[in-house]
Design a protein around this motif. Sequence first.
Motif, PDB file in Angstrom:
ATOM      1  N   LEU A 156       1.701  33.932 -32.648  1.00 16.29           N
ATOM      2  CA  LEU A 156       2.733  33.276 -32.612  1.00 16.29           C
ATOM      3  C   LEU A 156       3.432  32.874 -34.431  1.00 16.29           C
ATOM      4  CD1 LEU A 156       3.889  29.597 -32.850  1.00 16.29           C
ATOM      5  CD2 LEU A 156       3.455  30.610 -30.492  1.00 16.29           C
ATOM      6  N   LEU A 157       2.781  32.726 -34.833  1.00 14.29           N
ATOM      7  CA  LEU A 157       2.873  31.765 -36.384  1.00 14.29           C
ATOM      8  C   LEU A 157       2.774  32.679 -37.398  1.00 14.29           C
ATOM      9  CD1 LEU A 157      -0.173  28.706 -35.938  1.00 14.29           C
ATOM     10  CD2 LEU A 157       2.733  28.842 -36.033  1.00 14.29           C
ATOM     11  N   ASP A 158       2.230  33.994 -36.927  1.00 13.21           N
ATOM     12  CA  ASP A 158       2.605  35.104 -37.880  1.00 13.21           C
ATOM     13  C   ASP A 158       3.179  35.573 -37.824  1.00 13.21           C
ATOM     14  OD1 ASP A 158       0.153  34.205 -39.504  1.00 13.21           O
ATOM     15  OD2 ASP A 158      -1.535  34.850 -37.879  1.00 13.21           O
ATOM     16  N   MET A 159       4.005  35.884 -36.164  1.00 19.23           N
ATOM     17  CA  MET A 159       4.851  37.023 -35.638  1.00 19.23           C
ATOM     18  C   MET A 159       6.248  36.887 -37.108  1.00 19.23           C
ATOM     19  SD  MET A 159       5.898  39.293 -33.356  1.00 19.23           S
ATOM     20  CE  MET A 159       4.601  38.124 -31.912  1.00 19.23           C
ATOM     21  N   LYS A 160       6.325  38.683 -36.985  1.00 23.52           N
ATOM     22  CA  LYS A 160       7.202  38.789 -37.661  1.00 23.52           C
ATOM     23  C   LYS A 160       8.249  38.909 -36.896  1.00 23.52           C
ATOM     24  CE  LYS A 160       4.766  41.272 -40.859  1.00 23.52           C
ATOM     25  NZ  LYS A 160       3.538  40.742 -40.859  1.00 23.52           N
ATOM     26  N   LEU A 161       9.901  38.981 -37.701  1.00 31.70           N
ATOM     27  CA  LEU A 161      11.249  38.858 -37.056  1.00 31.70           C
ATOM     28  C   LEU A 161      11.471  40.653 -36.321  1.00 31.70           C
ATOM     29  CD1 LEU A 161      13.243  37.138 -35.459  1.00 31.70           C
ATOM     30  CD2 LEU A 161      14.358  37.341 -37.373  1.00 31.70           C
ATOM     31  N   ASP A 162      10.760  41.321 -37.481  1.00 32.02           N
ATOM     32  CA  ASP A 162      11.372  42.625 -36.629  1.00 32.02           C
ATOM     33  C   ASP A 162       9.749  43.244 -35.678  1.00 32.02           C
ATOM     34  OD1 ASP A 162      13.121  42.803 -38.860  1.00 32.02           O
ATOM     35  OD2 ASP A 162      12.209  43.655 -39.938  1.00 32.02           O
ATOM     36  N   ASP A 163       9.362  42.939 -36.160  1.00 31.64           N
ATOM     37  CA  ASP A 163       7.949  42.949 -35.027  1.00 31.64           C
ATOM     38  C   ASP A 163       8.209  42.520 -33.632  1.00 31.64           C
ATOM     39  OD1 ASP A 163       7.009  44.514 -36.594  1.00 31.64           O
ATOM     40  OD2 ASP A 163       5.303  43.436 -37.170  1.00 31.64           O
ATOM     41  N   TRP A 164       8.361  41.251 -33.079  1.00 29.28           N
ATOM     42  CA  TRP A 164       9.156  40.429 -32.300  1.00 29.28           C
ATOM     43  C   TRP A 164      10.582  41.410 -31.738  1.00 29.28           C
ATOM     44  CZ3 TRP A 164       8.309  36.626 -29.472  1.00 29.28           C
ATOM     45  CH2 TRP A 164       8.930  36.223 -27.912  1.00 29.28           C
ATOM     46  N   GLY A 182       8.260  52.262 -24.410  1.00 25.25           N
ATOM     47  CA  GLY A 182       8.520  50.315 -25.221  1.00 25.25           C
ATOM     48  C   GLY A 182       7.119  50.540 -26.510  1.00 25.25           C
ATOM     49  N   ARG A 183       7.697  49.783 -26.602  1.00 23.91           N
ATOM     50  CA  ARG A 183       6.559  48.979 -28.441  1.00 23.91           C
ATOM     51  C   ARG A 183       5.692  48.041 -27.822  1.00 23.91           C
ATOM     52  NH1 ARG A 183       6.736  51.018 -34.487  1.00 23.91           N
ATOM     53  NH2 ARG A 183       4.690  51.091 -34.033  1.00 23.91           N
ATOM     54  N   VAL A 184       4.734  48.015 -28.213  1.00 26.93           N
ATOM     55  CA  VAL A 184       3.890  46.930 -28.473  1.00 26.93           C
ATOM     56  C   VAL A 184       3.494  46.473 -29.720  1.00 26.93           C
ATOM     57  CG1 VAL A 184       1.420  45.552 -27.209  1.00 26.93           C
ATOM     58  CG2 VAL A 184       2.505  47.836 -26.676  1.00 26.93           C
ATOM     59  N   HIS A 185       3.995  44.659 -30.748  1.00 27.51           N
ATOM     60  CA  HIS A 185       3.045  44.169 -31.213  1.00 27.51           C
ATOM     61  C   HIS A 185       2.287  43.273 -31.445  1.00 27.51           C
ATOM     62  CE1 HIS A 185       5.645  46.296 -34.053  1.00 27.51           C
ATOM     63  NE2 HIS A 185       6.270  46.629 -33.400  1.00 27.51           N
ATOM     64  N   TRP A 186       1.374  43.289 -31.285  1.00 28.81           N
ATOM     65  CA  TRP A 186       0.053  41.852 -30.895  1.00 28.81           C
ATOM     66  C   TRP A 186       0.344  41.221 -32.343  1.00 28.81           C
ATOM     67  CZ3 TRP A 186      -1.562  41.261 -26.202  1.00 28.81           C
ATOM     68  CH2 TRP A 186      -1.403  42.461 -25.630  1.00 28.81           C
ATOM     69  N   SER A 187      -0.418  39.975 -32.476  1.00 28.02           N
ATOM     70  CA  SER A 187       0.402  38.977 -33.196  1.00 28.02           C
ATOM     71  C   SER A 187       0.488  37.277 -32.562  1.00 28.02           C
ATOM     72  CB  SER A 187       1.997  38.932 -34.095  1.00 28.02           C
ATOM     73  OG  SER A 187       1.778  37.897 -34.949  1.00 28.02           O
ATOM     74  N   GLY A 238       0.175  37.569 -27.721  1.00 28.58           N
ATOM     75  CA  GLY A 238       0.479  38.693 -26.959  1.00 28.58           C
ATOM     76  C   GLY A 238       2.549  37.698 -26.870  1.00 28.58           C
ATOM     77  N   THR A 239       2.734  36.696 -27.140  1.00 31.86           N
ATOM     78  CA  THR A 239       4.259  36.171 -27.070  1.00 31.86           C
ATOM     79  C   THR A 239       5.236  37.784 -26.883  1.00 31.86           C
ATOM     80  OG1 THR A 239       4.431  35.804 -29.323  1.00 31.86           O
ATOM     81  CG2 THR A 239       3.725  34.359 -27.681  1.00 31.86           C
ATOM     82  N   ALA A 240       5.117  38.367 -27.638  1.00 34.29           N
ATOM     83  CA  ALA A 240       5.945  39.756 -28.122  1.00 34.29           C
ATOM     84  C   ALA A 240       5.859  40.444 -26.464  1.00 34.29           C
ATOM     85  CB  ALA A 240       5.770  40.358 -29.083  1.00 34.29           C
ATOM     86  N   TYR A 241       4.837  41.089 -26.250  1.00 29.35           N
ATOM     87  CA  TYR A 241       4.917  42.127 -25.279  1.00 29.35           C
ATOM     88  C   TYR A 241       4.793  41.087 -23.978  1.00 29.35           C
ATOM     89  CZ  TYR A 241       2.004  45.056 -22.739  1.00 29.35           C
ATOM     90  OH  TYR A 241       1.766  46.413 -21.464  1.00 29.35           O
ATOM     91  N   THR A 242       4.114  39.897 -23.303  1.00 33.19           N
ATOM     92  CA  THR A 242       4.736  39.050 -22.646  1.00 33.19           C
ATOM     93  C   THR A 242       5.822  38.824 -22.102  1.00 33.19           C
ATOM     94  OG1 THR A 242       3.875  37.053 -23.336  1.00 33.19           O
ATOM     95  CG2 THR A 242       2.150  38.216 -22.319  1.00 33.19           C
ATOM     96  N   SER A 243       6.482  38.617 -23.358  1.00 32.53           N
ATOM     97  CA  SER A 243       8.193  38.471 -23.182  1.00 32.53           C
ATOM     98  C   SER A 243       8.421  39.976 -22.669  1.00 32.53           C
ATOM     99  CB  SER A 243       8.802  37.297 -24.162  1.00 32.53           C
ATOM    100  OG  SER A 243       7.697  36.483 -25.209  1.00 32.53           O
TER     101      SER A 243
END
Length: 309
Positions: A99-107, A92-97, A153-158
Motif C-alpha cells: 500500500l505504501l507504493d500503491m499508484k492511484l491509477d492502479d488502485w 477484472g484487473r489485478v494490481h499487486w502492490s 493485496g489491498t487493491a485486489y481484496t477491496s
Amino acid sequence: MGRLEGKVALVFGAGPNIGGTIAHFLAREGAKVVVADMNHDAAEDTVAFIKGKSLTAHPVQANATKAEDVEHAVTETLAAFGRIDIAVNMAGRVHWSHLLDMKLDDWNESVLSFPTAGLLTTKYAAKAMIAAGHGGSIIHLLSTAAHFGEASGTAYTSAKAALLSFARSAAMDLAQYGIRVNTVTPCAMEHQLWTLMKDEIFDPDWQRPDRMSFYSRDDYLKMLPLQRFPRASDLAWATVFLASDESEIITGIDIPVDAGLRHKYPTWTPGDHTGVNIKDYAQQVRVTRFGEPHEKLLPQSEESAGDQT
Ligand SMILES: NC(=O)c1ccc[n+]([C@@H]2O[C@H](COP(=O)([O-])OP(=O)(O)OC[C@H]3O[C@@H](n4cnc5c(N)ncnc54)[C@H](O)[C@@H]3O)[C@@H](O)[C@H]2O)c1
C-alpha cells in the motif's frame, strides 16, 4: 448431462482457464453459451473448443467494465439464442502492490474493475430476464481475497470484497423477479502454481523482509485440509449447480471451492500432521485446458517444479 437443457448462458471472462472451463461445462449440461471476453482471440478459442465438442457457443468481444459493451453482449445473446437465463462474471484487473507504493491509477483500475463488471453484467442480464418475464441465475467469481486481509493485496481484496457485498445486495434487489445472485470463491488455483503464479505471490524474490512476508507453494499446500488445490473444473461444477434449477431456492450465498481453507481454525496447519509436501504433490498435478487434461503445460519435471518452491 442435461442439467441446463433449454437454457442460455452468457459468460464474461472466458479464456481457457476458469471462464472457458465454466463455459464448456455449462454447454456440456445443455446450455447454449455466449462467450464474452475483452480479448477477441480468447473468446474465439473457447468457442472453437466448445463447437469442436458439437456443443453450442457464440463469441462476443466485450469489456465487462464498459456499459455499452455489456449491453451489446446481452443484445447479441438475445439475437443468437433468443433468451438469457444464466450470466457468469469473473472480469477484472489485478494490481499487486504494497500500500505504501500503491499508484492511484492502479488502485482505481483494480478496485473499480471487479465490482463495476459485477454491476454491469448483473444489471443488463437482469433487465433482459425481467423483460422476458422469466427468472434467472447470475454468478460472480470471487477469490479468498474477498474474505481475508492479504499483504500487498489491498487493491485486489477491496475489489473482491466489494463484489461480494454487491452480489449479496443484488440478490435482494432481484429476488422479487425470481433472479438469483450467488458467488463462488476459489483459493489459489492449481493451474497457477507453476505458471502465472511463480512470477507473482509465489516468487521468492517477493519476500522483502522490510515490507511483507509471503508463503511458498509448500506452505500453502500444508494449509489445505483436503490437501489439493482447486482446479477450474471444481469451480465449473459449483457454477453449474448455481446455474441450474437444482439451486432454485438458493440466493445471496457464497460457495467456497477451497479445500476447506476458509473454514479451518487459522493456526491449524493440516499438512504438518500428514507430511504432505509440494514435491510429491507436483507428481499428481493435473494441468487442464477447458477442464480437460492438457499435457503440454505440465511442469517440465519433478525436479524443476520442486526447485521453484
Ligand atoms: N487463478 C487463480 O489462482 C484465481 C484464484 C482466485 C480467484 N481467481 C479469479 O478467477 C477469475 C478468472 O481467473 P483465471 O485464472 O481464469 O484468469 P485468466 O487471466 O486466465 O482469465 C481471465 C479472462 O478474463 C478476461 N478479462 C479480464 N478482464 C476482462 C474484462 N474487463 N472484460 C472481459 N473480459 C475480461 C481475460 O481476457 C481472460 O480471458 C478472476 O476473477 C480471478 O480473480 C483466480
